[in-house]
Design an enzyme around this catalytic site. Structure first.
Site, short mmCIF file in Angstrom:
data_model
loop_
_atom_site.label_atom_id
_atom_site.label_comp_id
_atom_site.label_asym_id
_atom_site.label_seq_id
_atom_site.Cartn_x
_atom_site.Cartn_y
_atom_site.Cartn_z
N HIS A 26 0.84 -1.19 0.00
CA HIS A 26 0.00 0.00 0.00
C HIS A 26 0.88 1.24 0.00
O HIS A 26 1.95 1.27 0.62
CB HIS A 26 -0.92 0.01 1.23
CG HIS A 26 -2.05 0.98 1.13
ND1 HIS A 26 -1.90 2.31 1.44
CD2 HIS A 26 -3.35 0.82 0.76
CE1 HIS A 26 -3.05 2.93 1.26
NE2 HIS A 26 -3.95 2.06 0.85
N ASP A 72 -7.75 -4.59 -0.50
CA ASP A 72 -8.30 -4.83 -1.84
C ASP A 72 -8.22 -6.30 -2.23
O ASP A 72 -9.11 -6.82 -2.92
CB ASP A 72 -7.55 -3.99 -2.88
CG ASP A 72 -7.73 -2.50 -2.64
OD1 ASP A 72 -8.88 -2.07 -2.47
OD2 ASP A 72 -6.73 -1.77 -2.60
#
Length: 437
Positions: free
Chosen positions: A313, A371
């Protein structure tokens, strides 16, 4: 915002006078250097592509510490909210600053529930789209169109109007997302039902038909509710910054949220879970679990263009706190639906195991992110890949509108006007046609 006793001095090597700037301290997190007078005193701007070192506002809504892997909504850790609260608790917290009491919760749920229907003429907007239109395209158009129906809440200078618009957006977004799905598959729209919870109502609008009602499964409803909580806000990301920038011009809230949806549509932002699931489908098509070793080798190869989607991320340099919670939910859903042995989900779990144990990924902190898991969960729930970003928009709407409300009431907020470093041609005169060669 509290001014620090510390001041910053900017000095120049060319002999120009030094300039002193105030420093402000937040309640937690990095201090900021106030450079609002920089241009007036030096004739220079700062240069910060992507605004990676620039605070464009002050906010009391969401805080992220990427090094610690910490996400706080109004001071509450996301881990506690996702376990102890539902989505409407979280909405109240983001919109009003505090978790609701029992009485406030009853009133808030009732208010949201009674605003879930959209104007009947909205169905004609859907008929104007092709059946294969991307749901995000449909949402940009239909959410923006809400301003055409609700003229009684468009005065952004009236706090009551702002509150009503906020409730309308939170309440109607699930209805519009479900309508976008129903339209794409050629099924009749399903109206909301006031006796169901926020997430259960959405799933019924998605999957019920006139021929067969949807049977609510508490495990699956709770999974969707957790997805919504984990995606409700994430500080000053691209779409939130878009909403604030649009709102700084005085645009109505429906237009601002439509702008946020348009930004979220980008594959680098809201499309990440779709990309993660597509990666898994590609591996499955190429041989499945037995080919994971080859895939991982390609990911490690610097000369390969193969990317590992759904891992790592930009902000979190540790394990994404949302991913830990989504991982639990993922396994709960797969167990509930008996999908532990489904080839695609077995593949996902095998890849997860490698990423959590392989030194290459661990040393680079390429942990599975939210995700990766949310795409798997949504797929298991029966939500099509094309609608993943629409679910994201449904969750993030409350964060966007909370940020918009905060910005409107901030006395320091001005219309957004970023500066630039111009590198084009300097002034020149237009030549005649004969001179242009």
């Amino acid at each position: 915002m509290k001014q620090s006793d510390v001041k910053a001095t900017l000095s120049f090597s060319n002999g120009s006078p030094s300039v002193e700037f105030p420093v402000y301290a937040g309640s937690i997190g990095p201090d900021v250097l106030d450079i609002r007078k920089l241009y007036g005193e030096t004739g220079m701007f700062t240069y910060d592509p992507g605004f990676m070192s620039t605070a464009a506002c002050n906010s009391s809504i969401t805080y992220i510490d990427g090094d610690k892997g910490e996400l706080l909504y109004r001071g509450y850790p996301i881990e506690q909210l996702a376990v102890n609260c539902d989505f409407l608790d979280t909405c109240h917290l983001l919109l009003h600053g505090e978790l609701p009491s029992a009485t406030q919760k009853t009133e808030f749920v009732s208010t949201v529930t009674n605003h879930t229907m959209v104007h009947e003429q909205m169905q004609f907007f859907f008929r104007g789209f092709r059946r294969d239109a991307h749901p995000m395209s449909v949402l940009v158009g239909t959410v923006g169109a809400l301003a055409s129906f609700y003229h009684d809440s468009l005065d952004i200078n009236d706090p009551k109007h702002r509150d009503v618009s906020a409730i309308r957006l939170v309440a109607k977004m699930p209805t519009l997302v479900a309508m976008a799905y129903k339209y794409s598959v050629g099924q009749p729209f399903v109206y909301p039902r006031n006796d169901l919870s926020f997430s259960a109502n959405f799933m019924r609008m998605m999957f019920a038909t006139p021929a067969a009602d949807y049977k609510v499964n508490d495990v699956l409803v709770r999974a969707l509710d957790r997805i919504l909580i984990l995606h409700a806000d994430h500080e000053q990301n691209a779409s939130t910054s878009t909403v604030r920038l649009a709102g700084s011009s005085g645009a109505n809230p429906f237009a601002c949220i439509a702008a946020g949806i348009a930004c979220l549509w980008g594959p680098a932002h809201g499309g990440a879970n779709e990309a993660a699931l597509q990666m898994l489908q590609d591996i499955q098509r190429d041989g499945g679990v037995e080919k994971i070793g080859e895939f991982v080798a390609k990911v490690k190869d610097k000369n390969s263009n193969v990317k590992l989607m759904g891992f790592g991320h930009r902000v979190y340099k540790n394990y994404d706190p949302r991913a830990k919670l989504m991982r639990e939910t993922c396994h709960e859903v797969l167990n509930e639906l008996g999908l532990q042995n489904d080839p695609l989900f077995k593949l996902a779990m095998a890849l997860e195991k490698i990423a959590l144990e392989d030194e290459y990924f661990v040393s680079r902190k390429l942990y599975p992110n939210v995700d990766f898991y949310s795409g798997i969960v949504q797929s298991a729930l029966g939500i099509p890949v094309s609608l993943f970003t629409g679910i994201f928009a449904m969750a993030r709407t409350v964060g966007w509108i909370a940020q918009w409300k905060e910005m409107i009431s901030d006395p320091e907020q001005k219309i957004g006007r970023p500066r630039q470093l111009f590198i084009g041609s300097p002034r020149r005169d237009v030549p005649s046609m004969a001179q242009r060669g």
